[in-house]
Enzyme design. Structure first.
Site, PDB file in Angstrom:
ATOM      1  N   ARG B  47       0.743  -1.292   0.109  1.00 27.24           N
ATOM      2  CA  ARG B  47       0.072  -0.005   0.120  1.00 27.24           C
ATOM      3  C   ARG B  47       1.077   1.304   0.137  1.00 27.24           C
ATOM      4  O   ARG B  47       1.233   1.826   0.923  1.00 27.24           O
ATOM      5  CB  ARG B  47      -0.982  -0.099   1.270  1.00 27.24           C
ATOM      6  CG  ARG B  47      -1.989  -1.237   1.145  1.00 27.24           C
ATOM      7  CD  ARG B  47      -2.700  -1.540   2.490  1.00 27.24           C
ATOM      8  NE  ARG B  47      -1.761  -2.132   3.407  1.00 27.24           N
ATOM      9  CZ  ARG B  47      -1.982  -2.714   4.570  1.00 27.24           C
ATOM     10  NH1 ARG B  47      -3.278  -2.643   4.849  1.00 27.24           N
ATOM     11  NH2 ARG B  47      -1.002  -3.249   5.194  1.00 27.24           N
ATOM     12  N   ASP B  49       2.325   5.021  -0.325  1.00 24.10           N
ATOM     13  CA  ASP B  49       1.855   6.323   0.320  1.00 24.10           C
ATOM     14  C   ASP B  49       1.808   7.394  -0.883  1.00 24.10           C
ATOM     15  O   ASP B  49       2.069   7.000  -1.930  1.00 24.10           O
ATOM     16  CB  ASP B  49       2.966   6.766   1.283  1.00 24.10           C
ATOM     17  CG  ASP B  49       2.568   6.142   2.654  1.00 24.10           C
ATOM     18  OD1 ASP B  49       1.729   5.708   3.065  1.00 24.10           O
ATOM     19  OD2 ASP B  49       3.522   6.126   3.471  1.00 24.10           O
ATOM     20  N   TYR B 108      12.395  -1.715  -2.684  1.00 31.67           N
ATOM     21  CA  TYR B 108      12.197  -0.289  -3.131  1.00 31.67           C
ATOM     22  C   TYR B 108      13.606   0.450  -3.474  1.00 31.67           C
ATOM     23  O   TYR B 108      14.578   0.074  -3.024  1.00 31.67           O
ATOM     24  CB  TYR B 108      11.806   0.134  -1.656  1.00 31.67           C
ATOM     25  CG  TYR B 108      10.396  -0.045  -1.309  1.00 31.67           C
ATOM     26  CD1 TYR B 108       9.345   0.782  -2.210  1.00 31.67           C
ATOM     27  CD2 TYR B 108       9.980  -1.301  -0.516  1.00 31.67           C
ATOM     28  CE1 TYR B 108       7.914   0.565  -1.625  1.00 31.67           C
ATOM     29  CE2 TYR B 108       8.549  -1.264  -0.181  1.00 31.67           C
ATOM     30  CZ  TYR B 108       7.475  -0.514  -0.677  1.00 31.67           C
ATOM     31  OH  TYR B 108       6.367  -0.809  -0.309  1.00 31.67           O
ATOM     32  N   ARG B 197      11.794   5.341   3.769  1.00 30.98           N
ATOM     33  CA  ARG B 197      12.124   6.714   3.797  1.00 30.98           C
ATOM     34  C   ARG B 197      12.696   7.253   4.816  1.00 30.98           C
ATOM     35  O   ARG B 197      13.580   8.148   4.982  1.00 30.98           O
ATOM     36  CB  ARG B 197      10.740   7.444   3.545  1.00 30.98           C
ATOM     37  CG  ARG B 197      10.173   7.363   2.170  1.00 30.98           C
ATOM     38  CD  ARG B 197       8.665   7.514   2.021  1.00 30.98           C
ATOM     39  NE  ARG B 197       8.484   9.102   2.471  1.00 30.98           N
ATOM     40  CZ  ARG B 197       7.045   9.461   2.601  1.00 30.98           C
ATOM     41  NH1 ARG B 197       6.105   8.807   2.364  1.00 30.98           N
ATOM     42  NH2 ARG B 197       7.088  11.093   2.692  1.00 30.98           N
TER      43      ARG B 197
END
Lengths: 254, 254
Positions: B47, B49, B108, B197
């Site tokens: 999911r 952001d 990622y 992040r």
């Protein structure tokens, strides 16, 4: 002052300032006028159309006073400009320099993304073509356009210029196999309105097999816009490089 | 059905459907429901952001009937989807496949654009950093995060998960000298909310010389979000790859 700027043309009504419309020149002049605290007017090398990008547009303006450290201009202006415009370089040049009139030649790059499925990350900067193109045939066709010709067939019908004669120095094809992108770089001493996009639209018809390479010679000779291909979409076009006599040495030092 | 999708997250309120907000899942389900002429609900691997992109998000849904040629689904859907979402592949999988639960690991990619002047063409897909980074120190710091750890320090404080233990398999740095871009690829069996992040934000503090490499070990051991760096901006983050047992063979045939 001579400046270079890069911009993402997607969300602009072209380069040239227009009342009440978001334009690149409008944004740049607004910020320069704030920085110098007086109205600034700029003259640019190329008036790119709505949706066309620039990696290296060049413009000049008259420095109104010495109260701003010009070597810091790129940093000062880029902070105040919207995030789709960057002021890359600013250098002091002699008064004889004119960003439009001093141009030796310009290069535009047209990018075509090939493959069965569109690449979402370059959709703003490329034309998507799902079928394979015959690049050899496109290159053979492009040879007919090199040199000095009357490019009436490759110019929007409403163009104002009296002479439609321009010189195309080079049409260079580069295919990036990994990224499946075809770049067509067109260099010339000047371009008529929509000339690069109509050339690309016509070469695309050759690449798709709808035209033969030799047909492009007949289109050129017809001096009739209706014989050429469609104007390729603006989003694939980027003003890539502008060459001036000597000035590039100054730029490299900046 | 198992599908892969890529999207430019810039203009979405994240992946997960939300009432009255533009989301990736909302757009995909709207189009699938039109194509199959009945309501379709999807389950996705990640999911992402708001502002986070995906090169290869994976989702599954139950095929409601056989009246749509599933091999044509990418073409049919991509034509109806907005231009910032592409449906890349669609393959029939057995009922046991679950896009979220079957994940082996995910990668990622975080992209940092370095240099004195921002590159206007990747501003939506990278963090801009004007000072040079000590990449060696960042790599040394990243070693402390590899393996199975409690990542409470690298998780948004409001996160719901009970266990904050995750395994980071690999943190790989790739510096593209020509384009002046640093890619940090982080692979793990699962990620807490904002974990990538916050890891990148903390590694950036090491690269800028504000933290030493060993400090990252102390931050990890503190299990306190306040000790870690800022959450790096969403725009630099892309869901890059998801690995499943066996399924990738099916995907390669698609």
């Amino acid at each position: 002052m001579m400046c270079t700027t890069s911009y993402d043309g997607s969300d602009f009504h072209g380069f040239s300032r227009q009342p009440r419309l978001r334009t690149v020149q409008g944004e740049i002049e607004r910020v320069l006028s704030v920085v110098f605290d007086c109205p600034i007017e700029t003259i640019a090398a190329s008036r790119t159309d709505a949706g066309v990008h620039a990696r290296a547009q060049v413009f000049h303006f008259t420095l109104p006073h010495q109260r701003v450290a010009v070597e810091k201009l790129p940093y000062i202006c880029s902070r105040q400009l919207p995030d789709d415009i960057v002021l890359e370089k600013a250098v002091v040049v002699d008064d004889g320099f004119d960003a439009r009139r001093s141009v030796l030649w310009k290069t535009y790059r047209y990018t075509i993304a090939l493959g069965p499925i569109q690449d979402v990350f370059i959709r703003r900067y490329a034309l998507y073509e799902h079928q394979m193109l015959d690049v050899d045939a496109m290159q053979a066709a492009a040879l007919h356009l090199m040199g000095e010709h009357d490019f009436t067939s490759f110019c929007t019908a409403r163009a104002q210029q009296v002479s439609k004669v321009r010189t195309v120095h080079r049409i260079h094809f580069a295919y990036d196999h990994q990224a499946r992108r075809l770049h067509i770089d067109i260099t010339g001493n000047g371009f008529l309105h929509n000339m690069v996009r109509i050339i690309v639209g016509t070469l695309l018809n050759v690449g798709r097999g709808k035209l033969k390479s030799i047909d492009v010679l007949h289109i050129l000779e017809s001096r009739d816009r209706r014989t050429a291909g469609q104007t390729a979409p603006a989003r694939g076009l980027t003003l890539w490089h502008i060459e001036y006599p000597c000035i590039n040495l100054l730029l490299d030092d900046a």
